[in-house]
Design an enzyme around this catalytic site. Sequence first.
Site, mmCIF file in Angstrom:
data_model
loop_
_atom_site.group_PDB
_atom_site.id
_atom_site.type_symbol
_atom_site.label_atom_id
_atom_site.label_comp_id
_atom_site.label_asym_id
_atom_site.label_seq_id
_atom_site.Cartn_x
_atom_site.Cartn_y
_atom_site.Cartn_z
ATOM 1 N N MET A 1 45.907 43.327 -81.762
ATOM 2 C CA MET A 1 45.509 42.600 -80.559
ATOM 3 C C MET A 1 44.731 43.496 -79.595
ATOM 4 S SD MET A 1 46.601 39.534 -81.102
ATOM 5 C CE MET A 1 46.839 38.646 -79.578
ATOM 6 N N ALA A 2 44.140 44.547 -80.144
ATOM 7 C CA ALA A 2 43.309 45.423 -79.325
ATOM 8 C C ALA A 2 42.177 44.618 -78.708
ATOM 9 C CB ALA A 2 42.731 46.548 -80.179
ATOM 10 N N GLN A 54 52.787 49.759 -75.508
ATOM 11 C CA GLN A 54 52.795 50.068 -76.938
ATOM 12 C C GLN A 54 52.088 51.393 -77.191
ATOM 13 O OE1 GLN A 54 50.471 48.110 -80.380
ATOM 14 N NE2 GLN A 54 52.460 47.077 -80.405
ATOM 15 N N CYS A 85 49.616 49.085 -87.545
ATOM 16 C CA CYS A 85 48.160 48.987 -87.551
ATOM 17 C C CYS A 85 47.607 49.340 -88.933
ATOM 18 C CB CYS A 85 47.563 49.918 -86.502
ATOM 19 S SG CYS A 85 45.765 49.755 -86.353
ATOM 20 N N ASN A 188 57.572 38.746 -87.403
ATOM 21 C CA ASN A 188 56.174 38.586 -87.034
ATOM 22 C C ASN A 188 55.382 38.154 -88.263
ATOM 23 O OD1 ASN A 188 53.439 40.807 -86.513
ATOM 24 N ND2 ASN A 188 53.684 38.850 -85.501
ATOM 25 N N GLY A 189 54.468 37.206 -88.052
ATOM 26 C CA GLY A 189 53.590 36.781 -89.128
ATOM 27 C C GLY A 189 53.583 35.281 -89.312
ATOM 28 N N ASP A 190 52.404 34.668 -89.125
ATOM 29 C CA ASP A 190 52.190 33.239 -89.367
ATOM 30 C C ASP A 190 52.955 32.343 -88.401
ATOM 31 O OD1 ASP A 190 50.599 34.121 -91.385
ATOM 32 O OD2 ASP A 190 51.914 33.486 -93.021
ATOM 33 N N GLY A 212 51.335 37.300 -82.432
ATOM 34 C CA GLY A 212 50.082 38.025 -82.313
ATOM 35 C C GLY A 212 48.925 37.057 -82.254
ATOM 36 N N ARG A 213 48.264 36.857 -83.397
ATOM 37 C CA ARG A 213 47.059 36.023 -83.430
ATOM 38 C C ARG A 213 47.322 34.575 -83.025
ATOM 39 N NH1 ARG A 213 45.362 36.220 -89.281
ATOM 40 N NH2 ARG A 213 47.608 36.478 -89.568
#
Length: 372
Positions: A1-2, A54, A85, A188-190, A212-213
């Site tokens: 998420m940079a 972070q 990362c 985390n994920g989906d 995140g996304r």
Amino acid sequence: MAGITNVAFRQLCREQGGGIYVCEMITTRALVERNPKTLRMIAFGGDERPRSLQLYGTDPEVTAAAVRMVVQEGLADHIDLNFGCPVPKVTRKGGGAALPWRRRLFARLVGAAVGAAAPAGVPVTVKMRKGIDDDHLTYVEAGLAAQDAGVAAVALHGRTAAQRYSGKADWDAIGALKQALDVPVLGNGDIWEADDALRMVTHTGVDGVVVGRGCLGRPWLFADLAAAFAGRPQRRLPTLGEVAVTMRRHAELLVAAFTPSGDEAAQPRGAGRAADPERDGCTDFRKHVAWYLKGFPVGGELRRGLAMVSSLAELDDLLGRLDPAEPFPLDALGQPRGRTNAPGKVFLPDGWLADRDSAEVPAGAELADSGG
């Protein structure tokens, strides 16, 4: 998420619902050396609590120095260590998702961070991936090592570094980690919609989720998450007009974030002062346009115009051309946003996989710039 989770976006998300909103990835070396860009990146809103920072590092001593700086100067209330990362410039130096493979170095680094944070009572958490690839999985061993070092929680992205952001996240692996650890485990994920979070908790037994996304162009996801975990059925399905209001608010917050204040305003331009805060804020906003408009029937010319705005007045004019009554596109629910790249080779330092027990810090691994 940079480039995403700056102070403006975090405020926008906090206005939607509760949670812990983590800043962009900060490198320990850049923080210790007081890199001007990095110091700007760790700015928090006046009412932002908890302030979550972070950190990325590869050297236990530098990491400990960075954490001491954070706690002694009261820069944050929570520290999250990034071992997830997968980008080449990080992994080819042995950092990010590559580092847990070197288990002794990983344990030393996490222990150094926890030890430096403990006197101030600042909790340290760890975020990681399953491993480098399916032949080099580390998540259970690393989770146990982090637990032994005294972390407050462990978050697992259910993909390997080789997967990058492709395919589906392995929720079974997240469940296995939850069974292996006593400290809280976060999944985390989906998680694209709030109901995905409920399914993950049911499937894995995790204590919480990391988004995140899923929040790209969807900051109201956090309102949905609050409702979902409270057992309420309502979900936000904003019209295009309501999305436009959110877009305008986001751009406004970015302009404010790029506007220097106090000592910053008195610095000469060469020291990093923004030449045009409104232009810079609107330029930063451009990358969010496609995410906000995903699924809506908006013409290509208008989309291109919004993705090239340089002022709030220009943005207002273009947003005014959208159909405010256009309903939310239901077929966009659950669809990925952000990176969806294909699996790929993980670049590693020479000989990285040969010796799991080396505690040596990789040469040149400490990055001087923050932001992933």
